[in-house]
Design a protein around this motif. Structure first.
Motif, PDB file in Angstrom:
ATOM      1  N   PRO A 101       0.796  -1.222   0.000  1.00  0.00           N
ATOM      2  CA  PRO A 101       0.000   0.000   0.000  1.00  0.00           C
ATOM      3  C   PRO A 101       0.830   1.274   0.000  1.00  0.00           C
ATOM      4  O   PRO A 101       0.320   2.355  -0.291  1.00  0.00           O
ATOM      5  CB  PRO A 101      -0.820  -0.117   1.301  1.00  0.00           C
ATOM      6  CG  PRO A 101      -0.051  -1.050   2.155  1.00  0.00           C
ATOM      7  CD  PRO A 101       0.608  -2.011   1.222  1.00  0.00           C
ATOM      8  N   ASP A 102       2.123   1.184   0.326  1.00  0.00           N
ATOM      9  CA  ASP A 102       2.975   2.372   0.331  1.00  0.00           C
ATOM     10  C   ASP A 102       3.746   2.542  -0.976  1.00  0.00           C
ATOM     11  O   ASP A 102       4.527   3.472  -1.120  1.00  0.00           O
ATOM     12  CB  ASP A 102       3.972   2.300   1.494  1.00  0.00           C
ATOM     13  CG  ASP A 102       3.261   2.325   2.844  1.00  0.00           C
ATOM     14  OD1 ASP A 102       2.279   3.080   2.962  1.00  0.00           O
ATOM     15  OD2 ASP A 102       3.679   1.596   3.739  1.00  0.00           O
ATOM     16  N   ARG A 103       3.524   1.635  -1.911  1.00  0.00           N
ATOM     17  CA  ARG A 103       4.278   1.669  -3.163  1.00  0.00           C
ATOM     18  C   ARG A 103       3.445   2.280  -4.282  1.00  0.00           C
ATOM     19  O   ARG A 103       2.243   2.045  -4.362  1.00  0.00           O
ATOM     20  CB  ARG A 103       4.687   0.251  -3.559  1.00  0.00           C
ATOM     21  CG  ARG A 103       5.635   0.185  -4.752  1.00  0.00           C
ATOM     22  CD  ARG A 103       6.073  -1.247  -4.968  1.00  0.00           C
ATOM     23  NE  ARG A 103       7.109  -1.315  -5.984  1.00  0.00           N
ATOM     24  CZ  ARG A 103       7.647  -2.448  -6.412  1.00  0.00           C
ATOM     25  NH1 ARG A 103       7.243  -3.595  -5.898  1.00  0.00           N
ATOM     26  NH2 ARG A 103       8.578  -2.444  -7.333  1.00  0.00           N
ATOM     27  N   VAL A 104       4.073   3.067  -5.111  1.00  0.00           N
ATOM     28  CA  VAL A 104       3.369   3.660  -6.238  1.00  0.00           C
ATOM     29  C   VAL A 104       3.006   2.567  -7.231  1.00  0.00           C
ATOM     30  O   VAL A 104       3.871   1.847  -7.726  1.00  0.00           O
ATOM     31  CB  VAL A 104       4.237   4.727  -6.922  1.00  0.00           C
ATOM     32  CG1 VAL A 104       3.554   5.257  -8.174  1.00  0.00           C
ATOM     33  CG2 VAL A 104       4.512   5.877  -5.960  1.00  0.00           C
ATOM     34  N   GLY A 105       1.706   2.395  -7.516  1.00  0.00           N
ATOM     35  CA  GLY A 105       1.284   1.400  -8.479  1.00  0.00           C
ATOM     36  C   GLY A 105       1.474   1.864  -9.912  1.00  0.00           C
ATOM     37  O   GLY A 105       1.827   1.093 -10.786  1.00  0.00           O
ATOM     38  N   LEU A 106       1.250   3.160 -10.138  1.00  0.00           N
ATOM     39  CA  LEU A 106       1.327   3.719 -11.489  1.00  0.00           C
ATOM     40  C   LEU A 106       1.961   5.099 -11.412  1.00  0.00           C
ATOM     41  O   LEU A 106       1.608   5.908 -10.544  1.00  0.00           O
ATOM     42  CB  LEU A 106      -0.078   3.830 -12.088  1.00  0.00           C
ATOM     43  CG  LEU A 106      -0.219   4.670 -13.365  1.00  0.00           C
ATOM     44  CD1 LEU A 106       0.451   3.964 -14.548  1.00  0.00           C
ATOM     45  CD2 LEU A 106      -1.689   4.933 -13.673  1.00  0.00           C
ATOM     46  N   SER A 142       1.492  14.487 -15.993  1.00  0.00           N
ATOM     47  CA  SER A 142       2.153  13.705 -14.953  1.00  0.00           C
ATOM     48  C   SER A 142       1.164  13.411 -13.836  1.00  0.00           C
ATOM     49  O   SER A 142       0.445  14.315 -13.387  1.00  0.00           O
ATOM     50  CB  SER A 142       3.361  14.455 -14.374  1.00  0.00           C
ATOM     51  OG  SER A 142       4.345  14.680 -15.356  1.00  0.00           O
ATOM     52  N   LEU A 143       1.122  12.159 -13.393  1.00  0.00           N
ATOM     53  CA  LEU A 143       0.283  11.786 -12.246  1.00  0.00           C
ATOM     54  C   LEU A 143       0.739  10.445 -11.700  1.00  0.00           C
ATOM     55  O   LEU A 143       1.469   9.711 -12.347  1.00  0.00           O
ATOM     56  CB  LEU A 143      -1.205  11.758 -12.614  1.00  0.00           C
ATOM     57  CG  LEU A 143      -1.661  10.900 -13.798  1.00  0.00           C
ATOM     58  CD1 LEU A 143      -1.853   9.451 -13.393  1.00  0.00           C
ATOM     59  CD2 LEU A 143      -2.983  11.440 -14.343  1.00  0.00           C
ATOM     60  N   THR A 144       0.308  10.162 -10.471  1.00  0.00           N
ATOM     61  CA  THR A 144       0.594   8.881  -9.848  1.00  0.00           C
ATOM     62  C   THR A 144      -0.695   8.307  -9.273  1.00  0.00           C
ATOM     63  O   THR A 144      -1.626   9.045  -8.948  1.00  0.00           O
ATOM     64  CB  THR A 144       1.629   9.003  -8.710  1.00  0.00           C
ATOM     65  OG1 THR A 144       1.105   9.878  -7.706  1.00  0.00           O
ATOM     66  CG2 THR A 144       2.948   9.536  -9.227  1.00  0.00           C
ATOM     67  N   VAL A 145      -0.729   6.995  -9.182  1.00  0.00           N
ATOM     68  CA  VAL A 145      -1.825   6.299  -8.524  1.00  0.00           C
ATOM     69  C   VAL A 145      -1.215   5.243  -7.629  1.00  0.00           C
ATOM     70  O   VAL A 145      -0.465   4.393  -8.097  1.00  0.00           O
ATOM     71  CB  VAL A 145      -2.785   5.632  -9.528  1.00  0.00           C
ATOM     72  CG1 VAL A 145      -3.973   5.023  -8.790  1.00  0.00           C
ATOM     73  CG2 VAL A 145      -3.266   6.625 -10.573  1.00  0.00           C
ATOM     74  N   ARG A 146      -1.536   5.298  -6.345  1.00  0.00           N
ATOM     75  CA  ARG A 146      -0.993   4.348  -5.389  1.00  0.00           C
ATOM     76  C   ARG A 146      -1.969   3.196  -5.152  1.00  0.00           C
ATOM     77  O   ARG A 146      -3.162   3.315  -5.411  1.00  0.00           O
ATOM     78  CB  ARG A 146      -0.682   5.039  -4.062  1.00  0.00           C
ATOM     79  CG  ARG A 146       0.412   6.089  -4.178  1.00  0.00           C
ATOM     80  CD  ARG A 146       0.732   6.702  -2.829  1.00  0.00           C
ATOM     81  NE  ARG A 146       1.787   7.689  -2.944  1.00  0.00           N
ATOM     82  CZ  ARG A 146       3.085   7.410  -2.920  1.00  0.00           C
ATOM     83  NH1 ARG A 146       3.478   6.154  -2.764  1.00  0.00           N
ATOM     84  NH2 ARG A 146       3.991   8.356  -3.037  1.00  0.00           N
ATOM     85  N   ALA A 147      -1.444   2.105  -4.653  1.00  0.00           N
ATOM     86  CA  ALA A 147      -2.294   0.997  -4.241  1.00  0.00           C
ATOM     87  C   ALA A 147      -3.271   1.496  -3.189  1.00  0.00           C
ATOM     88  O   ALA A 147      -2.912   2.270  -2.300  1.00  0.00           O
ATOM     89  CB  ALA A 147      -1.443  -0.135  -3.683  1.00  0.00           C
ATOM     90  N   GLY A 198      -6.410  -2.503  -4.122  1.00  0.00           N
ATOM     91  CA  GLY A 198      -6.172  -2.343  -5.550  1.00  0.00           C
ATOM     92  C   GLY A 198      -6.047  -0.871  -5.932  1.00  0.00           C
ATOM     93  O   GLY A 198      -6.249   0.028  -5.113  1.00  0.00           O
ATOM     94  N   SER A 199      -5.687  -0.623  -7.179  1.00  0.00           N
ATOM     95  CA  SER A 199      -5.639   0.733  -7.727  1.00  0.00           C
ATOM     96  C   SER A 199      -6.682   0.830  -8.836  1.00  0.00           C
ATOM     97  O   SER A 199      -6.803  -0.075  -9.647  1.00  0.00           O
ATOM     98  CB  SER A 199      -4.257   1.040  -8.307  1.00  0.00           C
ATOM     99  OG  SER A 199      -3.249   0.874  -7.327  1.00  0.00           O
TER     100      SER A 199
END
Length: 265
Positions: free
Chosen positions: A8-13, A32-37, A197-198
């Protein structure tokens, strides 16, 4: 189902400065964007903003002209197709079938990436669960092409859920659905994120996005205009400018969730 293999602390995307061109015309620029678990991100914006293009690029169906896309810290281009199919499931805007497959057969197609692996033993359970979650279990023996548009949309979602990937990419999954089933789809997406999940979901309904998303990414003209919590992104001035129509944003009287209302004469 718990997504225990997702930290859950890791960037999924991670999307960095993404650019997409079509016939030398820029469709997306510097996104630019990020989605985490454990996170649900809603992509919103007017028609032609680049939402579906961004989702297709994340899925791997469009090659970037600039920038990078990473899943779980690895560039998208370094994942084999079967690995990607086990990592993310994509729901396109439209699902068509040329042959008279039954609903159960269509949903079972989502299990194809796991053929020959130990997880193939879950096929029957995964199909049954997906049919139950989408309310389509009584349609299992029906021919897909004989269903209504809304019913086909729910079967397509069931196929994606049966794939049991840690990431869901959903392109306008509520477009053909009535109010009850729109809420059902967003609850399923919300539940998947809460299980670790993401989820990245393209929506036109800003009310649904505000009610269910952890974050909203607002696109306009192929660029990212804002990215953050719903109440920070969905402001009256910003939305009025992006949608070229005056709106007002009011807090829901019970939940405080932003309600976006067009100003009418």
């Amino acid at each position: 189902m718990k997504w225990t293999d997702v930290d859950p602390d890791r960037v999924g995307l991670r999307v960095e400065r993404l650019g997409i061109r079509r016939d030398a015309r820029p469709i997306l620029s510097d996104v630019s964007l990020t989605v985490r678990a454990g996170e649900l991100l809603a992509l919103v914006g007017p028609n032609g903003a680049g939402k579906s293009t961004l989702l297709a690029a994340i899925c791997g169906d469009l090659a970037p002209a600039a920038g990078t896309i990473e899943f779980a810290g690895r560039p998208l281009t370094r994942w084999a197709p079967v690995e990607l199919a086990r990592l993310r499931a994509m729901l396109p805007q439209r699902a068509t079938m040329s042959f008279p497959f039954t609903v159960a057969e269509v949903v079972a197609m989502g299990r194809a990436p796991w053929a020959g692996t130990r997880l193939a033993a879950e096929d029957d359970d995964a199909v049954a669960e997906a049919l139950r979650l989408t309310g389509m279990q009584t349609f299992a023996g029906r021919v897909f092409s004989a269903l209504s548009g809304g019913e086909q949309a729910r079967v397509a979602l069931a196929r994606v859920l049966a794939q049991r990937t840690p990431m869901l990419l959903l392109d306008e999954p509520t477009a053909a659905l009535d109010l009850h089933h729109q809420e059902l789809v967003l609850r399923l997406a919300r539940d998947r994120a809460q299980q670790g999940g993401s989820v990245v979901i393209v929506l036109h309904d800003l009310g649904l996005a505000a009610a269910y998303a952890d974050r909203i990414a607002l696109l306009a003209g192929g660029r990212l205009v804002a990215d953050g919590p719903p109440d920070a992104v969905l402001t009256a001035d910003r939305l009025s400018e992006v949608y070229q129509h005056e709106v007002e944003v009011l807090p829901h009287p019970h939940t405080g969730v932003p309600l976006v209302l067009p100003v009418r004469p």
